[in-house]
Write an enzyme that holds these catalytic residues in place. Structure first.
Site, short mmCIF file in Angstrom:
data_model
loop_
_atom_site.label_atom_id
_atom_site.label_comp_id
_atom_site.label_asym_id
_atom_site.label_seq_id
_atom_site.Cartn_x
_atom_site.Cartn_y
_atom_site.Cartn_z
CE LYS A 174 -1.94 -1.53 3.72
NZ LYS A 174 -2.80 -1.74 4.91
CB THR A 206 -8.20 7.92 7.21
OG1 THR A 206 -7.46 8.64 8.20
CG2 THR A 206 -8.51 8.84 6.04
N GLY A 208 -8.99 3.07 10.71
CA GLY A 208 -9.36 1.70 10.39
C GLY A 208 -9.38 1.35 8.92
CB THR A 209 -8.23 3.06 5.81
OG1 THR A 209 -6.96 3.43 6.35
CG2 THR A 209 -9.16 4.26 5.84
N GLY A 210 -6.90 0.38 6.97
CA GLY A 210 -6.14 -0.84 6.72
C GLY A 210 -6.90 -2.09 7.13
CB CYS A 211 -8.94 -2.83 10.14
SG CYS A 211 -7.71 -2.42 11.40
#
Length: 264
Positions: A174, A206, A208-211
């Site tokens: 990412k 933004t 928790g975007t990775g989760c």
């Protein structure tokens, strides 16, 4: 048949990341969500106040309880927190032929390390070889490789290939930390490199975007999407969740994305 997706991660008391974000994402995308909690956090949109890791015996019992009774179609792994938990999870998964999406939660947004050196070694030795799709951001990739953080697409390509050499099936590197008007993500397989570009959105929502992205990937893969198709669909879902986040009014800091934007 509705697919069953398991998330193994920490709990976020504010609901925007971790287990809570995973369950919302899996449910929003039409699958049945199950969870194994590895850590309990006290946090809100302004930051984390406390973290307490779950005892490894209870982590193991949670996993065994699920596998003894329920079909699992895909697994998302997030925050593990310690080498002991990493080895416990790996031991429970090693003989199971289930797709695994690993989000290596290693570096906080503040830049602080979330895993010590022993835990990073455990992650590389025990979990990466079991991983179908690894989803590091640039700081996490740098830690895994012992290199400087990528500062260009060319370096991203080199690091994605180096991550494949650690034994994972595929890598979604990412590139949100790169400067520029676009946020480029790179999907690397043994056969090819595929770029997924998205315009940046100026929003503070933004958290928790990775989760959310990794659990969406696991959900689509669990529904028999190919990894490239799952990546495209998961990124589209996350993009619209970010675009719709301003419909929410949650906290005064970095707010969550809107996981149920389709129902708005």
């Amino acid at each position: 048949m509705i697919k069953n997706i398991l998330t193994i991660a920490g709990s976020d008391s504010s609901g925007g990341a971790g287990i809570q974000a995973d369950i919302k994402t899996i449910s929003a995308l039409g699958c049945y969500a199950m969870s194994v909690v590895t850590a309990i956090t006290a946090q809100n949109t302004s930051g984390v106040r406390a973290v307490d890791l779950v005892d490894t015996k209870l982590v193991r019992m949670q996993l065994e309880a699920i596998f003894d009774d329920i079909r699992v179609d895909a697994i998302k792994i997030g925050m593990l927190g310690s080498s002991e938990i990493i080895y416990t999870v790996a031991d429970c998964l090693i003989d199971r032929n289930i797709p695994i999406v690993l989000d290596p939660v290693m570096v906080a947004k503040s830049g602080d390390s979330l895993l010590n050196a022993d835990a990073v070694t455990a992650l590389k030795d025990a979990l990466l070889p079991l991983t179908t799709l690894l989803t590091p951001n640039l700081p996490e990739a740098a830690v895994l490789l012992g290199q400087k953080e990528a500062d260009s697409r060319l370096v991203m390509e080199r690091q994605a290939k180096a991550l494949l050499d650690l034994g994972v099936g595929t890598v979604l590197l990412k590139g949100g930390h790169l400067l520029g008007s676009e946020s480029p993500d790179l999907l690397a397989t043994e056969a090819e490199l595929m770029w997924f570009d998205e315009k940046r959105f100026h929003t503070k929502n933004t958290h928790g975007t990775g989760c959310t992205l990794s659990s969406a990937l696991a959900t689509f893969i669990g529904q028999d999407y190919s990894v490239p198709d799952a990546t495209s669909s998961a990124k589209e879902y996350l993009t619209k969740a970010i675009q719709s986040a301003d419909q929410l009014d949650v906290g005064s800091g970095h707010g969550p994305t809107h996981h149920f934007w389709k129902r708005s």
